[in-house]
Design a protein around this motif. Structure first.
Motif, PDB file in Angstrom:
ATOM      1  N   PRO A 181       0.818  -1.218   0.000  1.00 50.76           N
ATOM      2  CA  PRO A 181       0.000   0.000   0.000  1.00 50.76           C
ATOM      3  C   PRO A 181       0.845   1.259   0.000  1.00 50.76           C
ATOM      4  O   PRO A 181       2.016   1.247   0.378  1.00 50.76           O
ATOM      5  CB  PRO A 181      -0.790  -0.122   1.309  1.00 50.76           C
ATOM      6  CG  PRO A 181       0.128  -0.897   2.213  1.00 50.76           C
ATOM      7  CD  PRO A 181       0.882  -1.847   1.321  1.00 50.76           C
ATOM      8  N   GLY A 182       0.210   2.369  -0.415  1.00 52.52           N
ATOM      9  CA  GLY A 182       0.809   3.689  -0.295  1.00 52.52           C
ATOM     10  C   GLY A 182       0.210   4.414   0.891  1.00 52.52           C
ATOM     11  O   GLY A 182      -0.063   3.806   1.933  1.00 52.52           O
ATOM     12  N   ASN A 183      -0.038   5.710   0.756  1.00 54.84           N
ATOM     13  CA  ASN A 183      -0.583   6.506   1.853  1.00 54.84           C
ATOM     14  C   ASN A 183      -1.935   5.974   2.323  1.00 54.84           C
ATOM     15  O   ASN A 183      -2.798   5.631   1.509  1.00 54.84           O
ATOM     16  CB  ASN A 183      -0.765   7.961   1.418  1.00 54.84           C
ATOM     17  CG  ASN A 183       0.502   8.773   1.615  1.00 54.84           C
ATOM     18  OD1 ASN A 183       1.497   8.291   2.137  1.00 54.84           O
ATOM     19  ND2 ASN A 183       0.460  10.032   1.194  1.00 54.84           N
ATOM     20  N   MET A 188      -0.222   5.360  11.622  1.00 57.17           N
ATOM     21  CA  MET A 188       1.126   5.446  11.089  1.00 57.17           C
ATOM     22  C   MET A 188       1.272   6.537  10.045  1.00 57.17           C
ATOM     23  O   MET A 188       2.355   7.023   9.781  1.00 57.17           O
ATOM     24  CB  MET A 188       1.531   4.101  10.461  1.00 57.17           C
ATOM     25  CG  MET A 188       1.939   3.060  11.470  1.00 57.17           C
ATOM     26  SD  MET A 188       2.529   1.563  10.665  1.00 57.17           S
ATOM     27  CE  MET A 188       4.013   2.165   9.848  1.00 57.17           C
ATOM     28  N   ASN A 189       0.158   6.930   9.430  1.00 51.63           N
ATOM     29  CA  ASN A 189       0.247   7.874   8.310  1.00 51.63           C
ATOM     30  C   ASN A 189      -1.061   8.654   8.242  1.00 51.63           C
ATOM     31  O   ASN A 189      -1.897   8.426   7.387  1.00 51.63           O
ATOM     32  CB  ASN A 189       0.496   7.124   7.001  1.00 51.63           C
ATOM     33  CG  ASN A 189       0.874   8.063   5.868  1.00 51.63           C
ATOM     34  OD1 ASN A 189       1.053   9.251   6.075  1.00 51.63           O
ATOM     35  ND2 ASN A 189       0.972   7.523   4.678  1.00 51.63           N
ATOM     36  N   VAL A 190      -1.226   9.577   9.175  1.00 49.07           N
ATOM     37  CA  VAL A 190      -2.479  10.310   9.292  1.00 49.07           C
ATOM     38  C   VAL A 190      -2.566  11.395   8.234  1.00 49.07           C
ATOM     39  O   VAL A 190      -1.637  12.168   8.046  1.00 49.07           O
ATOM     40  CB  VAL A 190      -2.614  10.939  10.694  1.00 49.07           C
ATOM     41  CG1 VAL A 190      -3.918  11.708  10.804  1.00 49.07           C
ATOM     42  CG2 VAL A 190      -2.546   9.866  11.770  1.00 49.07           C
ATOM     43  N   ARG A 191      -3.706  11.457   7.529  1.00 53.28           N
ATOM     44  CA  ARG A 191      -3.892  12.513   6.528  1.00 53.28           C
ATOM     45  C   ARG A 191      -3.746  13.875   7.195  1.00 53.28           C
ATOM     46  O   ARG A 191      -4.341  14.151   8.233  1.00 53.28           O
ATOM     47  CB  ARG A 191      -5.276  12.391   5.884  1.00 53.28           C
ATOM     48  CG  ARG A 191      -5.472  13.360   4.730  1.00 53.28           C
ATOM     49  CD  ARG A 191      -6.914  13.378   4.278  1.00 53.28           C
ATOM     50  NE  ARG A 191      -7.343  12.126   3.708  1.00 53.28           N
ATOM     51  CZ  ARG A 191      -7.207  11.790   2.411  1.00 53.28           C
ATOM     52  NH1 ARG A 191      -6.624  12.624   1.586  1.00 53.28           N
ATOM     53  NH2 ARG A 191      -7.647  10.631   1.979  1.00 53.28           N
ATOM     54  N   ARG A 200       1.271  15.080  -0.854  1.00 57.78           N
ATOM     55  CA  ARG A 200       0.657  15.193  -2.175  1.00 57.78           C
ATOM     56  C   ARG A 200       0.320  13.836  -2.800  1.00 57.78           C
ATOM     57  O   ARG A 200      -0.282  13.789  -3.870  1.00 57.78           O
ATOM     58  CB  ARG A 200       1.590  15.978  -3.108  1.00 57.78           C
ATOM     59  CG  ARG A 200       1.837  17.412  -2.647  1.00 57.78           C
ATOM     60  CD  ARG A 200       2.515  18.234  -3.735  1.00 57.78           C
ATOM     61  NE  ARG A 200       3.871  17.758  -4.017  1.00 57.78           N
ATOM     62  CZ  ARG A 200       4.955  18.205  -3.392  1.00 57.78           C
ATOM     63  NH1 ARG A 200       4.842  19.113  -2.431  1.00 57.78           N
ATOM     64  NH2 ARG A 200       6.155  17.747  -3.726  1.00 57.78           N
ATOM     65  N   LEU A 201       0.713  12.752  -2.158  1.00 50.91           N
ATOM     66  CA  LEU A 201       0.461  11.425  -2.714  1.00 50.91           C
ATOM     67  C   LEU A 201      -0.968  10.979  -2.431  1.00 50.91           C
ATOM     68  O   LEU A 201      -1.554  11.344  -1.403  1.00 50.91           O
ATOM     69  CB  LEU A 201       1.452  10.408  -2.127  1.00 50.91           C
ATOM     70  CG  LEU A 201       2.932  10.694  -2.385  1.00 50.91           C
ATOM     71  CD1 LEU A 201       3.793   9.611  -1.753  1.00 50.91           C
ATOM     72  CD2 LEU A 201       3.225  10.817  -3.874  1.00 50.91           C
ATOM     73  N   LEU A 227      -3.940   1.226  -6.724  1.00 51.13           N
ATOM     74  CA  LEU A 227      -3.975   2.516  -7.397  1.00 51.13           C
ATOM     75  C   LEU A 227      -2.963   2.619  -8.544  1.00 51.13           C
ATOM     76  O   LEU A 227      -1.804   2.218  -8.428  1.00 51.13           O
ATOM     77  CB  LEU A 227      -3.753   3.683  -6.427  1.00 51.13           C
ATOM     78  CG  LEU A 227      -4.766   3.842  -5.291  1.00 51.13           C
ATOM     79  CD1 LEU A 227      -4.485   5.130  -4.533  1.00 51.13           C
ATOM     80  CD2 LEU A 227      -6.193   3.818  -5.789  1.00 51.13           C
ATOM     81  N   ALA A 228      -3.437   3.201  -9.631  1.00 44.11           N
ATOM     82  CA  ALA A 228      -2.608   3.364 -10.825  1.00 44.11           C
ATOM     83  C   ALA A 228      -1.355   4.194 -10.533  1.00 44.11           C
ATOM     84  O   ALA A 228      -0.276   3.921 -11.073  1.00 44.11           O
ATOM     85  CB  ALA A 228      -3.424   4.016 -11.938  1.00 44.11           C
TER      86      ALA A 228
END
Length: 259
Positions: A181-183, A188-191, A200-201, A227-228
């Protein structure tokens, strides 16, 4: 007894996998949820009090070597058939390696490398034809990432391990799939907490992507990158020289998280 095991289950991606498994696999007898935060695990289990299957809470800190001994003993005692393994526990920290807390570096290695490996070693003997494992990697494994050097390197190890295990287990009908996965909107990776390039990802829909990952693992896929955008990044990382890739992937902001 047919079971699923989810590590790093107390929040985020792990909790989303638990929800997807409860919804999708009604023939399981139990789901074993593993993380270090017992209160969080019990709160998660309470959500499914009225569901068709039992949620077994197993509070273990997978950064500690004795946790594998405890899990091994429990498996020996219960002798379950592990139909699904979600090997998801992990830790992230960004920043210049020379300035990082040594404890954070050890946690990255202990969870992302040692725990990921030992959970597979502990659980695979209890999996049989038709079972599958999903190992949580990361798009950070596609190329070296300055200011995320240790984390990206740990996930490169995970990528190599998962692809090798896919081949090792293929002949006996057990699928091991790498999920990259990405963002994500997790602890661990809060918007909003990320800055610079990370902010920006594109972000993943956890509910949608966990369902897709389970479906692809069922069908025997070796790898799934959502995701592409991230698929294109993977292709880019394969094609360009590493010296160029590290200039493009370099991060200069820091953050931390653990699931």
């Amino acid at each position: 007894m047919d079971i699923a095991i989810v590590t790093g289950a107390s929040s985020g991606l792990g909790a989303a996998f638990v929800e997807a498994i409860v919804s999708r696999y009604r023939n399981l007898d139990e789901i074993w949820i593993i993380a270090r935060r017992e209160q969080r695990l019990r709160a998660l289990a309470d959500r499914y009090d009225d569901s068709h299957m039992r949620i077994r809470v197993i509070p273990l800190d997978l950064a500690a070597s004795e946790s594998y001994e405890k899990l091994t003993e429990l498996l020996k005692e219960m002798q379950p058939n592990i139909r699904i393994l979600i090997n998801n526990a992990g830790y992230e920290r960004e920043g210049l390696l020379r300035e990082m807390n040594p404890g954070d570096i050890r946690a990255i290695i202990n969870l992302n490398v040692t725990a990921m490996t030992m959970v597979n070693r502990t659980c695979l003997p209890y999996m049989q034809r038709g079972s599958f494992a999903i190992i949580t990697g990361s798009v950070s494994s596609f190329a070296p990432i300055p200011w995320q050097a240790a984390y990206a390197a740990s996930k490169a190890y995970v990528r190599s391990l998962a692809r090798a295990l896919h081949e090792e287990e293929r002949e006996r009908g057990v699928n091991v799939m790498l999920f990259s996965p990405g963002n994500m909107n997790t602890e661990m990776n809060v918007r909003g907490a990320a800055s610079g390039k990370l902010a920006r990802l594109p972000y993943l829909d956890l509910h949608q992507e966990t369902a897709k990952a389970l479906s692809k693992a069922e069908r025997g896929c070796a790898e799934y990158t959502p995701l592409a955008f991230y698929k294109l990044y993977h292709a880019f990382a394969k094609l360009v020289p590493t010296a160029l890739a590290v200039r493009i992937t370099s991060l200069e902001s820091g953050g931390a998280g653990r699931r």
